[in-house]
Write an enzyme that holds these catalytic residues in place. Sequence first.
Site, PDB file in Angstrom:
ATOM      1  N   LYS A   1       0.836  -1.207   0.000  1.00  0.00           N
ATOM      2  CA  LYS A   1       0.000   0.000   0.000  1.00  0.00           C
ATOM      3  C   LYS A   1       0.864   1.247   0.000  1.00  0.00           C
ATOM      4  O   LYS A   1       0.531   2.240  -0.643  1.00  0.00           O
ATOM      5  CB  LYS A   1      -0.939   0.011   1.214  1.00  0.00           C
TER       6      LYS A   1
ATOM      7  N   LYS B   1      -5.631  -9.746  -6.552  1.00  0.00           N
ATOM      8  CA  LYS B   1      -6.886 -10.022  -5.848  1.00  0.00           C
ATOM      9  C   LYS B   1      -7.936  -8.945  -6.116  1.00  0.00           C
ATOM     10  O   LYS B   1      -7.588  -7.785  -6.373  1.00  0.00           O
ATOM     11  CB  LYS B   1      -6.632 -10.169  -4.336  1.00  0.00           C
TER      12      LYS B   1
ATOM     13  N   LYS C   1     -10.978  -3.340  -3.049  1.00  0.00           N
ATOM     14  CA  LYS C   1     -11.676  -2.060  -3.171  1.00  0.00           C
ATOM     15  C   LYS C   1     -10.725  -0.941  -3.520  1.00  0.00           C
ATOM     16  O   LYS C   1     -11.144   0.133  -3.898  1.00  0.00           O
ATOM     17  CB  LYS C   1     -12.457  -1.701  -1.900  1.00  0.00           C
TER      18      LYS C   1
END
Length: 374
Positions: free
Chosen positions: A135, A236, A239
């Site tokens: 991230k 994957k 969101k």
Amino acid sequence: TRRILSGVQPTGNLHLGNYLGAIKQWVEFQNTGKFSSAKDLDGKSFEEKDRDVEVVNENFFCVVDMHAITVPQNPDELEESTLKSAALYIAAGIDPTKSKIFVQSHVSSHAELAWLLTCVTPMNWLERMIQFKDKAKKAGTDSVGAGLFTYPVLMAADILLYQADRVPVGEDQRQHLELARDIVRRFNDQYCKGNPYKKRCKKAGLPTYPVFTEPEAMIVKVGGARVMSLTDGTSKMSKSDPAEASRINVLDPPDVIRDKIKRCKTDSLPGVEWDNPERPESTNLLNIYAAVQPGRSREDILEEVKDMAWGEFKPLLAEALITHLEPIQKRYAEVRADDEYLKTVLREGAEAAEEIAERTLRAAKVAMGFSVPK
Ligand code: TYM
């Protein structure tokens, strides 16, 4: 009694990964006491582990809104996303009379315990977290908040506050669960032994066993592993992917589902097959197809679709998805039409959660030597 706890972040819409990898499994567990597709951290199945064990389960399902703010959130939308997620838990089959549903920020002990545990967790344990590295790389180090770094400690606090025995999560949360277990061992080792500890407990009227239970991970597998993106079968469904076409949301209307499936990535090989490493999209779409038809075996499904061209299989998949999601969407609309009911469920959930959480927090503070009012 055995306690189960899990949670989903309320960022935006819940997608098929959250539903198939988490909520659907919670519902199965709530209703049957079994997790047919979960394995522990060593890969052992729970069916095996739980054979001949009779226990009463107590389930806590949390909407982890404080985790959501580790990345920027629009304050005009956070409450709505939170209510939406909670309503979806109910719509998907979490029954508030059997399981507690609550919002993380309604129980302030989460933040408080997270701070105590932050001070017990070595920096380099957090530096190893794959999800943080991922991230942070995407967001750029300048804009990454410290909360994204300490996020797994807040997750450990969520779990440890309730002395949860088992935590059902998808494969992507494995490392966080391992960390939570490491934190328990370190805390219990640093603070929960010896005579001074026993004395402090006695003075506070507390038992002297270690403050935290070591939680066991239940890694849920959807077919092979995870629900993957519709635009790339090797990453994957998530969101945080900016492409809306990469995921199916549980609340997507039928036409949107048809359109997303129609446009989703496939390949030019003949037929549909499972587990061919060259064909990740094929495996993913078959996994989804199988997951929304729980009564059918893999063999049965393969027999039906193996010789189909994509143009034939895709509409079949879209309709199976729509049929599976329709009752959930209907129930969702009913729950959202009755705001009072939803708020009552969340208030009662938070009250039940708070009672347990406060007890644990107090014990942690006593162990660490804080001045704790009686
Ligand atoms: P989150 O909100 O990213 O995802 C919630 C759950 O959904 C699973 N999941 C998937 N499963 C299969 N395929 C996918 N594509 C997919 N995407 C998500 C996740 O594994 C997870 O089980 N840190 C957690 C939330 C959390 C939590 C907790 C969980 C906070 N505190 C305490 C359990 C216990 C998270 O961000 O999940």
